[in-house]
Design an enzyme around this catalytic site. Structure first.
Site, PDB file in Angstrom:
ATOM      1  N   GLY A  45       0.859  -1.189   0.000  1.00 33.81           N
ATOM      2  CA  GLY A  45       0.000   0.000   0.000  1.00 33.81           C
ATOM      3  C   GLY A  45       0.885   1.225   0.000  1.00 33.81           C
ATOM      4  N   ALA A  46       0.662   2.152  -0.922  1.00 32.30           N
ATOM      5  CA  ALA A  46       1.598   3.259  -1.118  1.00 32.30           C
ATOM      6  C   ALA A  46       1.981   3.988   0.171  1.00 32.30           C
ATOM      7  CB  ALA A  46       1.011   4.217  -2.159  1.00 32.30           C
ATOM      8  N   ARG A  85      10.456  -1.229  -4.481  1.00 36.30           N
ATOM      9  CA  ARG A  85       9.311  -1.283  -5.413  1.00 36.30           C
ATOM     10  C   ARG A  85       9.254   0.031  -6.184  1.00 36.30           C
ATOM     11  NH1 ARG A  85       3.736  -3.201  -2.904  1.00 36.30           N
ATOM     12  NH2 ARG A  85       3.332  -3.753  -5.089  1.00 36.30           N
ATOM     13  N   ASP A 233      -1.383   4.761  -6.421  1.00 34.24           N
ATOM     14  CA  ASP A 233       0.039   4.627  -6.093  1.00 34.24           C
ATOM     15  C   ASP A 233       0.852   5.779  -6.650  1.00 34.24           C
ATOM     16  OD1 ASP A 233      -1.199   1.735  -6.180  1.00 34.24           O
ATOM     17  OD2 ASP A 233       0.518   1.704  -4.823  1.00 34.24           O
TER      18      ASP A 233
END
Ligand SMILES: CSC[C@H]1O[C@H](OP(=O)(O)O)[C@H](O)[C@@H]1O
Length: 343
Positions: A45-46, A85, A233
């Site tokens: 989750g961002a 990521r 995101d």
């Protein structure tokens, strides 16, 4: 339950790969452990990965040994966490904020540096909860009475420091008595909707119905959805949005059915450095995430797989972007600059 918490110089992280079966926390004492937790999606989750990386910088400083150059050492910590990521801009936003704090205090003694970075990481964490509550409050404006909301993936407390972005709007609507039900897409391949959103909403006593991703269009055609609200995101300068794979398809379906499609995101997800969604790096993940569910093979082990973790929804399919500073509507480039130009 908390996505994460800091205690005794340790980051306690809820292991989301174990949900909804097990609620267990892993104890992280090194930045390398935090990096691994982000890559393996124990935390995801961002905003949540941004907060975890911020605490990872603190653990990095605490692991410093005097025989090294602190600048070089901490830059390596920063790069290790940054390379976990590529898509969620909150990760880089949080790391840059931690690096900026380090530059401010680097000439102080080591204890003061560590304390300042810990305070900054805590600020990032607790600020996010307040941002999400503002998103929820602004989002109320677009929720009709007795609303049925469809959402995708998990943009809830488990994707943030708490309360959630898309699920922040859901929570605000629930508290205001405006919510009838939520349809949660299961969200293949890692099932954040089935495993996390359904879990979160049931915990809060919110009426949630789980559907397969391929059912969303039919559910819309039955007139069961009043609006779609998803997380993000990365939002680029022109209003394009990167979000979990499947979001783009949902936006097209919503357009086809005349259903409002909203994105909920804090300012830390807005990336004015990117002109449009074409510039967003899309993470591709391990093919086995598609070939398997958990440890169970559901496809031939040698079949080729394409596994993009995100897609990009062009701004033209987005009714509005619900942020902590208000609802941004088209023309996005102009209105995003107005609200976020000064960061
Ligand atoms: C509140 S941002 C949540 C956002 O992050 C998720 O991706 P992942 O589970 O891979 O980290 C998804 O895109 C959510 O909308």
């Amino acid at each position: 339950m908390d996505t994460m918490y800091w205690k005794d110089n340790t980051l306690f992280l809820l292991d989301q790969t174990k949900l909804p079966i097990e609620v267990t926390y892993v104890k992280l004492k090194t930045y390398e452990e935090v990096a691994e937790a982000i890559v393996s999606m124990k935390v995801r989750g961002a905003p949540a990965i941004g907060a975890a990386a911020a605490y990872g910088m603190v653990l990095g400083v605490m692991g410093f040994r005097n025989d090294q150059n602190l600048d070089n050492y901490l830059r390596n910590v920063y790069e290790t966490l940054k390379n976990t990521r590529p898509t969620a801009v909150n990760l880089f936003w949080a790391l840059d904020r931690m690096w900026k704090k380090y530059l401010e205090v680097k000439n102080q003694n080591f204890e003061e540096i560590a304390k300042a970075l810990l305070n900054e990481a805590k600020s990032i964490f607790y600020e996010d909860i307040e941002l999400n509550k503002k998103i929820g409050a602004y989002g109320l404006e677009v929720v009709p009475e007795n609303a049925s909301i469809l959402t995708h993936c998990n943009a809830g407390a488990l994707a943030t420091a708490g309360y959630g972005t898309a699920l922040g709007v859901v929570r605000a609507a629930f508290a205001a008595g405006k919510l009838k039900r939520v349809f949660a897409d299961e969200t293949r391949p890692l099932l954040q909707g089935a495993r996390l959103t359904a879990f979160e909403l049931l915990e809060d006593g919110i009426d949630v119905t789980l559907i397969c991703d391929n059912m969303a269009g039919y559910v819309m055609s039955l007139g069961l959805v009043d609006l779609v609200v998803v997380g993000a995101d990365r939002v680029t300068a022109n209003g394009d949005v990167a979000n979990k794979i499947g979001t783009y398809s949902l936006a097209i379906l919503a357009k086809e059915h005349g259903i409002p499609f909203y994105v909920a995101a804090p300012y830390s997800t807005i990336d004015l450095n990117l002109n449009s969604g074409k510039d967003i790096p899309i993470e591709e993940r391990n093919p086995d995430e598609v070939r398997k569910i958990g440890d169970r093979l559901i496809a031939p082990s040698k079949v080729k797989v394409f596994n993009p973790a995100f897609d990009v929804t062009p701004a033209k399919y987005i009714t509005g972007i619900i942020t902590d500073r208000g609802i941004v509507r088209p023309p996005y480039r102009e209105n995003i600059k107005k609200l976020f130009g000064g960061n």
